[in-house]
Design a protein around this motif. Structure first.
Motif: not given
Length: 218
Positions: A58-61, A63, A130, A133-134, A138, A145
């Motif tokens: 799951k994305y989060s800042r 990361k 984000k 990331w998608e 990821i 990153r």
């Protein structure tokens, strides 16, 4: 407390109070001795692995690192270095230490409006974190990153209003009011540099935008 954890607590108390037979010898009993630690591990740990895996995807800042980095440790993080680099005139700092920019002169590439107070400016990620990331980030290392989140080629000093309007959208869903061609070119260059993968139909749509606003596709 989540529903699952509440249920586990109820189950634990029921076993202790009513002495419900063990689920298995390895969990509840060791040489006929009630093993509370094993029971607790079974109830509260066994199903956490799947949720941890889901959280990893799951994305989060965070990361991409916690906020702006100061790679060279000169007290100016990436936000303030961007403000300095993109100001059209000399900037003023909050203190004599020259760490935080408070004023300057910026021409927003999103609107062509002049901005003089740093507090009115957000630093935009041309390719949003984000979004990246998608579409491949990821699978990057944490170091890559963090570097991406602070890459000066991916940072623009713009008015906060438009940056927040944009959010995590790509060109498929959002374009700035001004300088659309320049924005599209920069966006595509960053996507190519980091080998990010467009979703189905995105590449073709962005190419059509380049034809419309730039009169070519490249």
């Amino acid at each position: 407390m989540t529903y699952k954890k509440s249920f586990r607590c109820f189950l634990l108390h029921s076993i202790l109070f009513f002495h419900i037979p063990a689920f298995s010898e390895s969990i509840l009993f060791a040489q006929n001795t009630f093993d509370l630690r094993a029971l607790n591990d079974f109830l509260f740990t066994s199903s956490d692995t799947s949720s941890e895996t889901q959280n990893d995807s799951k994305y989060s800042r965070s990361k991409f690192g916690h906020g702006w980095k100061d790679f060279d440790r000169d007290c100016q993080n990436s936000r303030h270095e961007t403000l300095i680099a993109q100001s059209l005139s000399s900037v003023a700092f909050k203190t004599y230490k020259n760490c935080k920019v408070v004023s300057g002169e910026w021409n927003s590439p999103f609107s062509n409006e002049r901005i003089f107070l740093a507090s009115k400016i957000d630093i935009d990620h041309v390719v949003p974190l984000k979004w990246a990331w998608e579409r491949g980030a990821i699978n990057w290392s944490k170091t890559k990153r963090v570097n991406f989140a602070n890459d000066p080629n991916n940072l623009l000093a713009v008015e906060a209003r438009l940056n927040r309007q944009k959010g995590a959208k790509g060109p498929y869903n959002w374009l700035p009011p001004k300088n659309k061609c320049s924005y599209l070119k920069t966006f595509s260059e960053i996507v190519d540099t980091y080998d990010l993968q467009y979703r189905e139909d995105e590449q073709g749509y962005i190419d059509s935008l380049k034809i419309k606003y730039c009169q070519y596709v490249k």
